[in-house]
Design a protein around this motif. Structure first.
Motif, short mmCIF file in Angstrom:
data_model
loop_
_atom_site.label_atom_id
_atom_site.label_comp_id
_atom_site.label_asym_id
_atom_site.label_seq_id
_atom_site.Cartn_x
_atom_site.Cartn_y
_atom_site.Cartn_z
N TYR A 1 -6.60 -3.24 -6.20
CA TYR A 1 -7.26 -1.95 -6.40
C TYR A 1 -7.17 -1.12 -5.13
O TYR A 1 -6.86 -1.61 -4.06
N ALA A 2 -7.43 0.18 -5.30
CA ALA A 2 -7.41 1.12 -4.18
C ALA A 2 -8.44 2.20 -4.45
O ALA A 2 -8.85 2.42 -5.59
N TRP A 3 -8.85 2.86 -3.38
CA TRP A 3 -9.80 3.96 -3.50
C TRP A 3 -9.05 5.28 -3.46
O TRP A 3 -8.19 5.50 -2.61
N ASN A 4 -9.41 6.18 -4.38
CA ASN A 4 -8.75 7.48 -4.42
C ASN A 4 -9.49 8.46 -3.52
O ASN A 4 -10.48 8.12 -2.88
N GLY A 5 -9.03 9.69 -3.47
CA GLY A 5 -9.63 10.71 -2.61
C GLY A 5 -11.09 11.01 -2.94
O GLY A 5 -11.82 11.53 -2.10
N ALA A 6 -11.53 10.68 -4.14
CA ALA A 6 -12.93 10.88 -4.53
C ALA A 6 -13.75 9.61 -4.27
O ALA A 6 -14.87 9.49 -4.75
N SER A 7 -13.19 8.68 -3.52
CA SER A 7 -13.83 7.40 -3.19
C SER A 7 -14.17 6.56 -4.42
O SER A 7 -15.15 5.82 -4.43
N GLN A 8 -13.37 6.69 -5.46
CA GLN A 8 -13.53 5.86 -6.65
C GLN A 8 -12.50 4.74 -6.61
O GLN A 8 -11.34 4.96 -6.26
N GLN A 9 -12.92 3.56 -7.02
CA GLN A 9 -12.03 2.40 -7.04
C GLN A 9 -11.21 2.41 -8.32
O GLN A 9 -11.76 2.61 -9.41
N HIS B 1 0.84 -1.21 0.00
CA HIS B 1 0.00 0.00 0.00
C HIS B 1 0.88 1.26 0.00
O HIS B 1 0.54 2.25 -0.64
N GLN B 2 2.00 1.18 0.67
CA GLN B 2 2.90 2.34 0.80
C GLN B 2 3.44 2.84 -0.54
O GLN B 2 3.94 3.96 -0.63
N TYR B 3 3.34 2.05 -1.59
CA TYR B 3 3.87 2.45 -2.89
C TYR B 3 2.83 3.13 -3.78
O TYR B 3 3.12 3.46 -4.92
N LEU B 4 1.63 3.31 -3.25
CA LEU B 4 0.61 4.03 -4.02
C LEU B 4 0.91 5.53 -4.04
O LEU B 4 1.56 6.05 -3.13
N PRO B 5 0.43 6.23 -5.05
CA PRO B 5 0.58 7.69 -5.05
C PRO B 5 -0.17 8.29 -3.87
O PRO B 5 -1.08 7.66 -3.32
N PRO B 6 0.17 9.49 -3.45
CA PRO B 6 -0.53 10.14 -2.34
C PRO B 6 -2.03 10.25 -2.62
O PRO B 6 -2.45 10.43 -3.77
N GLY B 7 -2.84 10.16 -1.58
CA GLY B 7 -4.27 10.35 -1.71
C GLY B 7 -5.08 9.08 -1.85
O GLY B 7 -6.30 9.13 -1.96
N TYR B 8 -4.43 7.92 -1.86
CA TYR B 8 -5.15 6.65 -1.98
C TYR B 8 -5.27 6.00 -0.61
O TYR B 8 -4.38 6.11 0.23
#
Length: 92
Positions: free
Chosen positions: A48-56, A21-28
């Motif tokens: 998968y991960a959720w972004n700051g807009a709560s989109q997968q 998880h630590q390798y994701l871009p900021p905001g995820y």
């Protein structure tokens, strides 16, 4: 991860767990690993991960296969994440 579910990969011992998880871009936040593959010495972890807009969004983490007993096997090797630009969808 302090209340956040984070994708990780485990290599058989308690010490060998690595949070990817630590390798994701900021905001995820709240990432999940769903598949693992190995080819020609490279480890591929899909999820998968959720972004700051709560989109997968779908991700593919890649890195070298760690040596047995190695601590922080992928961290020192420069793991990177690749992000798909559209929300993840499921077929079926």
């Amino acid at each position: 991860l302090g209340g956040v579910n984070g994708a990780g990969v485990w290599f058989g011992t308690p010490e060998s767990f690595l949070s990817i998880h630590q390798y994701l871009p900021p905001g995820y936040f709240n990432s999940v690993a769903t598949s693992v593959a190995v080819e020609n010495g490279t480890l591929y972890v899909g999820g998968y991960a959720w972004n700051g807009a709560s989109q997968q969004e779908a991700f593919l983490w890649t890195g070298p296969i760690p040596a047995p007993g190695a601590l922080l096997p992928l961290a020192a090797a420069g793991v990177f994440a690749w992000r798909r630009r559209r929300p993840a969808t499921w077929c079926g």
